[in-house]
Write a protein that holds these residues in place. Structure first.
Motif, short mmCIF file in Angstrom:
data_model
loop_
_atom_site.label_atom_id
_atom_site.label_comp_id
_atom_site.label_asym_id
_atom_site.label_seq_id
_atom_site.Cartn_x
_atom_site.Cartn_y
_atom_site.Cartn_z
N GLU A 57 0.82 -1.21 0.00
CA GLU A 57 0.00 0.00 0.00
C GLU A 57 0.86 1.26 0.00
O GLU A 57 0.65 2.17 -0.80
CB GLU A 57 -0.92 0.01 1.23
CG GLU A 57 -2.17 -0.80 1.08
CD GLU A 57 -3.11 -0.61 2.25
OE1 GLU A 57 -4.22 -1.18 2.19
OE2 GLU A 57 -2.77 0.10 3.22
N LEU A 58 1.81 1.31 0.91
CA LEU A 58 2.63 2.51 1.01
C LEU A 58 3.51 2.69 -0.22
O LEU A 58 3.66 3.81 -0.73
CB LEU A 58 3.48 2.47 2.28
CG LEU A 58 4.37 3.70 2.53
CD1 LEU A 58 3.52 4.97 2.61
CD2 LEU A 58 5.19 3.52 3.79
N ARG A 61 1.69 4.25 -3.05
CA ARG A 61 1.48 5.69 -2.83
C ARG A 61 2.77 6.48 -3.08
O ARG A 61 2.72 7.60 -3.59
CB ARG A 61 0.96 5.94 -1.42
CG ARG A 61 -0.46 5.42 -1.18
CD ARG A 61 -0.94 5.77 0.21
NE ARG A 61 -2.24 5.19 0.49
CZ ARG A 61 -3.41 5.75 0.14
NH1 ARG A 61 -3.41 6.91 -0.52
NH2 ARG A 61 -4.55 5.16 0.45
N HIS A 103 7.81 -2.40 6.96
CA HIS A 103 7.23 -2.02 8.24
C HIS A 103 7.88 -2.89 9.31
O HIS A 103 8.20 -4.05 9.07
CB HIS A 103 5.71 -2.20 8.24
CG HIS A 103 4.99 -1.16 7.42
ND1 HIS A 103 5.09 -1.11 6.05
CD2 HIS A 103 4.18 -0.13 7.80
CE1 HIS A 103 4.36 -0.10 5.59
NE2 HIS A 103 3.80 0.50 6.64
N LEU A 212 -0.88 3.34 10.76
CA LEU A 212 -0.26 2.85 9.54
C LEU A 212 -1.28 2.33 8.53
O LEU A 212 -0.99 2.25 7.34
CB LEU A 212 0.75 1.74 9.87
CG LEU A 212 1.98 2.19 10.66
CD1 LEU A 212 2.73 0.99 11.21
CD2 LEU A 212 2.90 3.04 9.78
N GLN A 218 -1.06 7.54 5.38
CA GLN A 218 -0.19 6.91 4.38
C GLN A 218 0.17 7.90 3.28
O GLN A 218 1.32 7.99 2.85
CB GLN A 218 -0.89 5.70 3.75
CG GLN A 218 -1.04 4.50 4.63
CD GLN A 218 -1.84 3.40 3.95
OE1 GLN A 218 -2.23 3.53 2.79
NE2 GLN A 218 -2.10 2.32 4.66
#
Length: 245
Positions: A57-58, A61, A103, A212, A218
Protein backbone atom coordinates in the motif's frame (compact mmCIF):
# COMPACT_ATOMS: atom_id res chain seq x y z
CA UNK A 1 32.23 15.66 4.39
CA UNK A 2 29.54 15.95 7.05
CA UNK A 3 29.31 19.74 6.73
CA UNK A 4 29.03 19.56 2.95
CA UNK A 5 26.29 16.95 3.18
CA UNK A 6 24.34 19.09 5.63
CA UNK A 7 24.60 22.07 3.28
CA UNK A 8 23.25 19.92 0.45
CA UNK A 9 20.51 18.62 2.72
CA UNK A 10 19.46 22.13 3.73
CA UNK A 11 19.31 23.19 0.11
CA UNK A 12 17.26 20.14 -0.78
CA UNK A 13 14.76 20.75 1.99
CA UNK A 14 14.22 24.28 0.75
CA UNK A 15 12.96 23.03 -2.59
CA UNK A 16 9.17 22.75 -2.77
CA UNK A 17 7.89 19.78 -4.71
CA UNK A 18 6.64 21.80 -7.69
CA UNK A 19 10.02 23.49 -8.10
CA UNK A 20 11.83 20.16 -8.05
CA UNK A 21 9.61 18.84 -10.83
CA UNK A 22 9.88 21.97 -12.92
CA UNK A 23 13.69 21.96 -12.88
CA UNK A 24 14.01 18.50 -14.42
CA UNK A 25 15.64 18.24 -17.83
CA UNK A 26 15.79 14.45 -17.77
CA UNK A 27 13.59 12.75 -15.23
CA UNK A 28 15.52 10.22 -13.10
CA UNK A 29 14.07 6.75 -12.58
CA UNK A 30 13.38 5.74 -8.97
CA UNK A 31 12.81 2.08 -8.11
CA UNK A 32 10.37 1.49 -5.23
CA UNK A 33 10.63 -2.03 -3.85
CA UNK A 34 7.73 -3.71 -2.00
CA UNK A 35 9.38 -5.56 0.86
CA UNK A 36 8.62 -9.28 1.45
CA UNK A 37 6.43 -11.60 -0.62
CA UNK A 38 3.17 -13.53 -0.53
CA UNK A 39 5.04 -16.66 0.55
CA UNK A 40 7.25 -14.82 3.08
CA UNK A 41 4.99 -11.94 4.13
CA UNK A 42 7.13 -10.56 6.94
CA UNK A 43 5.79 -9.49 10.32
CA UNK A 44 2.18 -10.10 11.31
CA UNK A 45 0.58 -7.02 12.84
CA UNK A 46 -1.13 -6.85 16.20
CA UNK A 47 -4.44 -7.37 14.38
CA UNK A 48 -3.31 -10.09 12.01
CA UNK A 49 -2.37 -8.18 8.84
CA UNK A 50 0.81 -9.10 6.96
CA UNK A 51 3.68 -6.68 6.60
CA UNK A 52 3.63 -7.30 2.84
CA UNK A 53 0.15 -5.76 2.63
CA UNK A 54 1.30 -2.67 4.50
CA UNK A 55 4.39 -2.43 2.31
CA UNK A 56 2.48 -2.72 -0.96
CA UNK A 57 0.00 0.00 0.00
CA UNK A 58 2.63 2.51 1.01
CA UNK A 59 4.95 1.71 -1.89
CA UNK A 60 2.15 2.30 -4.37
CA UNK A 61 1.48 5.69 -2.83
CA UNK A 62 5.18 6.57 -2.97
CA UNK A 63 5.29 5.73 -6.70
CA UNK A 64 2.27 7.93 -7.39
CA UNK A 65 3.75 10.78 -5.33
CA UNK A 66 7.06 10.55 -7.17
CA UNK A 67 5.29 10.71 -10.52
CA UNK A 68 3.39 13.80 -9.42
CA UNK A 69 6.77 15.42 -8.75
CA UNK A 70 7.85 14.74 -12.30
CA UNK A 71 10.01 11.67 -11.67
CA UNK A 72 9.73 8.31 -13.33
CA UNK A 73 9.02 5.55 -10.79
CA UNK A 74 8.99 1.77 -11.07
CA UNK A 75 7.23 -0.49 -8.55
CA UNK A 76 9.17 -3.68 -7.89
CA UNK A 77 7.45 -6.83 -6.57
CA UNK A 78 3.90 -5.43 -6.78
CA UNK A 79 2.45 -8.94 -7.09
CA UNK A 80 4.49 -10.31 -4.19
CA UNK A 81 5.98 -13.07 -6.30
CA UNK A 82 9.52 -11.87 -6.85
CA UNK A 83 11.83 -14.86 -7.01
CA UNK A 84 14.64 -13.85 -4.66
CA UNK A 85 16.22 -11.10 -2.59
CA UNK A 86 18.88 -10.72 -5.28
CA UNK A 87 16.21 -10.14 -7.93
CA UNK A 88 15.12 -6.88 -6.30
CA UNK A 89 18.32 -4.89 -7.01
CA UNK A 90 18.67 -6.67 -10.36
CA UNK A 91 15.28 -5.37 -11.47
CA UNK A 92 16.28 -1.87 -10.34
CA UNK A 93 19.50 -1.86 -12.36
CA UNK A 94 18.50 1.09 -14.56
CA UNK A 95 17.27 3.29 -11.69
CA UNK A 96 19.08 6.30 -10.28
CA UNK A 97 17.90 5.42 -6.76
CA UNK A 98 16.33 2.45 -4.98
CA UNK A 99 14.11 2.60 -1.91
CA UNK A 100 12.77 -0.57 -0.29
CA UNK A 101 9.57 -0.11 1.72
CA UNK A 102 9.06 -2.12 4.92
CA UNK A 103 7.23 -2.02 8.24
CA UNK A 104 8.91 -2.93 11.51
CA UNK A 105 8.33 -5.50 14.25
CA UNK A 106 9.98 -6.32 17.60
CA UNK A 107 11.77 -9.33 19.02
CA UNK A 108 9.72 -12.26 20.26
CA UNK A 109 10.85 -11.61 23.85
CA UNK A 110 8.94 -8.30 23.85
CA UNK A 111 5.61 -9.68 22.60
CA UNK A 112 2.50 -10.10 24.73
CA UNK A 113 -0.25 -12.54 23.68
CA UNK A 114 -3.75 -11.16 23.12
CA UNK A 115 -6.94 -12.06 21.27
CA UNK A 116 -8.50 -9.85 18.62
CA UNK A 117 -11.72 -10.76 16.81
CA UNK A 118 -11.32 -14.38 17.85
CA UNK A 119 -7.71 -14.64 16.64
CA UNK A 120 -4.82 -15.49 18.94
CA UNK A 121 -2.20 -12.84 18.18
CA UNK A 122 0.49 -10.84 19.95
CA UNK A 123 1.54 -7.21 20.32
CA UNK A 124 4.12 -4.89 21.81
CA UNK A 125 3.40 -1.28 22.65
CA UNK A 126 6.99 -0.56 23.69
CA UNK A 127 8.20 1.11 20.47
CA UNK A 128 6.67 3.01 17.59
CA UNK A 129 7.99 5.19 14.77
CA UNK A 130 9.94 5.03 11.51
CA UNK A 131 13.63 4.43 10.74
CA UNK A 132 15.95 4.25 7.74
CA UNK A 133 18.89 2.03 6.82
CA UNK A 134 21.90 2.20 4.52
CA UNK A 135 24.72 -0.24 3.84
CA UNK A 136 28.41 0.59 3.86
CA UNK A 137 28.76 -2.19 1.28
CA UNK A 138 26.65 -0.23 -1.20
CA UNK A 139 28.76 1.11 -4.10
CA UNK A 140 27.59 4.67 -3.35
CA UNK A 141 27.26 4.85 0.43
CA UNK A 142 27.71 8.65 0.61
CA UNK A 143 24.77 9.27 -1.70
CA UNK A 144 22.72 6.58 0.04
CA UNK A 145 23.27 8.29 3.38
CA UNK A 146 22.46 11.73 2.02
CA UNK A 147 19.20 10.43 0.55
CA UNK A 148 18.26 8.66 3.78
CA UNK A 149 18.98 11.78 5.83
CA UNK A 150 16.97 13.91 3.45
CA UNK A 151 13.97 11.58 3.65
CA UNK A 152 14.28 11.40 7.43
CA UNK A 153 14.44 15.17 7.73
CA UNK A 154 11.38 15.63 5.53
CA UNK A 155 9.39 13.16 7.64
CA UNK A 156 10.33 14.77 10.94
CA UNK A 157 9.63 18.22 9.57
CA UNK A 158 6.11 16.98 8.74
CA UNK A 159 5.58 15.69 12.28
CA UNK A 160 6.40 11.98 11.87
CA UNK A 161 8.31 10.68 14.88
CA UNK A 162 11.20 8.22 14.46
CA UNK A 163 11.68 5.17 16.66
CA UNK A 164 14.46 4.67 19.18
CA UNK A 165 14.15 0.89 18.91
CA UNK A 166 16.65 0.38 16.13
CA UNK A 167 19.28 2.42 17.90
CA UNK A 168 19.50 -0.40 20.42
CA UNK A 169 20.74 -2.83 17.77
CA UNK A 170 21.96 -0.87 14.77
CA UNK A 171 24.71 1.72 14.69
CA UNK A 172 23.54 5.21 13.83
CA UNK A 173 24.74 6.68 10.57
CA UNK A 174 22.77 9.88 11.26
CA UNK A 175 21.12 9.82 14.68
CA UNK A 176 19.30 13.10 14.14
CA UNK A 177 17.35 11.64 11.23
CA UNK A 178 17.00 8.03 12.50
CA UNK A 179 19.32 6.57 9.87
CA UNK A 180 21.26 3.42 10.71
CA UNK A 181 23.90 1.22 9.16
CA UNK A 182 22.72 -2.28 8.21
CA UNK A 183 25.57 -3.45 6.05
CA UNK A 184 24.43 -6.97 5.14
CA UNK A 185 20.98 -6.24 3.75
CA UNK A 186 21.01 -7.80 0.28
CA UNK A 187 18.71 -5.24 -1.30
CA UNK A 188 21.10 -2.47 -0.20
CA UNK A 189 24.54 -3.90 -0.85
CA UNK A 190 23.61 -5.64 -4.12
CA UNK A 191 22.10 -2.42 -5.48
CA UNK A 192 24.00 -0.78 -8.33
CA UNK A 193 22.93 2.71 -7.24
CA UNK A 194 22.31 4.58 -3.95
CA UNK A 195 19.79 2.60 -1.92
CA UNK A 196 17.79 3.04 1.29
CA UNK A 197 15.54 0.70 3.24
CA UNK A 198 12.67 2.47 5.00
CA UNK A 199 10.74 1.07 7.98
CA UNK A 200 7.47 3.03 8.13
CA UNK A 201 6.48 2.07 11.68
CA UNK A 202 5.99 -0.81 14.10
CA UNK A 203 3.02 -2.97 13.15
CA UNK A 204 3.10 -4.82 16.48
CA UNK A 205 2.28 -1.55 18.30
CA UNK A 206 -1.51 -1.51 18.59
CA UNK A 207 -2.00 2.24 18.27
CA UNK A 208 0.59 2.72 15.56
CA UNK A 209 -0.84 -0.15 13.54
CA UNK A 210 -4.09 1.79 13.22
CA UNK A 211 -2.19 4.88 12.09
CA UNK A 212 -0.26 2.85 9.54
CA UNK A 213 -3.55 1.59 8.09
CA UNK A 214 -4.99 5.10 7.73
CA UNK A 215 -5.07 6.11 4.03
CA UNK A 216 -4.75 9.84 4.75
CA UNK A 217 -1.69 9.32 6.92
CA UNK A 218 -0.19 6.91 4.38
CA UNK A 219 -0.62 9.60 1.75
CA UNK A 220 1.10 12.26 3.86
CA UNK A 221 3.99 9.92 4.59
CA UNK A 222 4.32 8.94 0.93
CA UNK A 223 4.41 12.57 -0.15
CA UNK A 224 7.19 13.39 2.32
CA UNK A 225 9.20 10.36 1.25
CA UNK A 226 8.77 11.31 -2.40
CA UNK A 227 9.76 14.92 -1.77
CA UNK A 228 12.88 13.77 0.06
CA UNK A 229 13.78 11.38 -2.76
CA UNK A 230 13.17 14.07 -5.38
CA UNK A 231 15.35 16.56 -3.53
CA UNK A 232 18.08 13.94 -3.35
CA UNK A 233 18.09 12.65 -6.95
CA UNK A 234 17.44 15.98 -8.68
CA UNK A 235 19.07 19.40 -8.68
CA UNK A 236 22.52 17.84 -8.40
CA UNK A 237 21.84 16.23 -5.03
CA UNK A 238 23.56 12.91 -5.77
CA UNK A 239 26.48 14.64 -7.45
CA UNK A 240 26.93 16.87 -4.40
CA UNK A 241 27.04 13.84 -2.10
CA UNK A 242 29.68 12.20 -4.26
CA UNK A 243 31.81 15.32 -4.29
CA UNK A 244 31.52 15.50 -0.49
CA UNK A 245 32.83 11.98 -0.20
Amino acid sequence: MRATRLIALTAALALPGATVAQTQTASPLVAVDVGHTLDAPGAISARGRTEFEFNRELAGRVVAALERLGLRAELINADGRIESLQARPERAAQAAFLISIHHDSVGAQYLTPWEWQGMALDFSDLWAGHSLFVSRRNPDVAASLMCASTIGARLQRAGFVPTEKNGRRREYADAQHATHYFDNLVVLYRAQQPAVLFEAGVVKHRDEELLLRDPERQQRMAEEIATGVAACVTAGGLAAARRAE
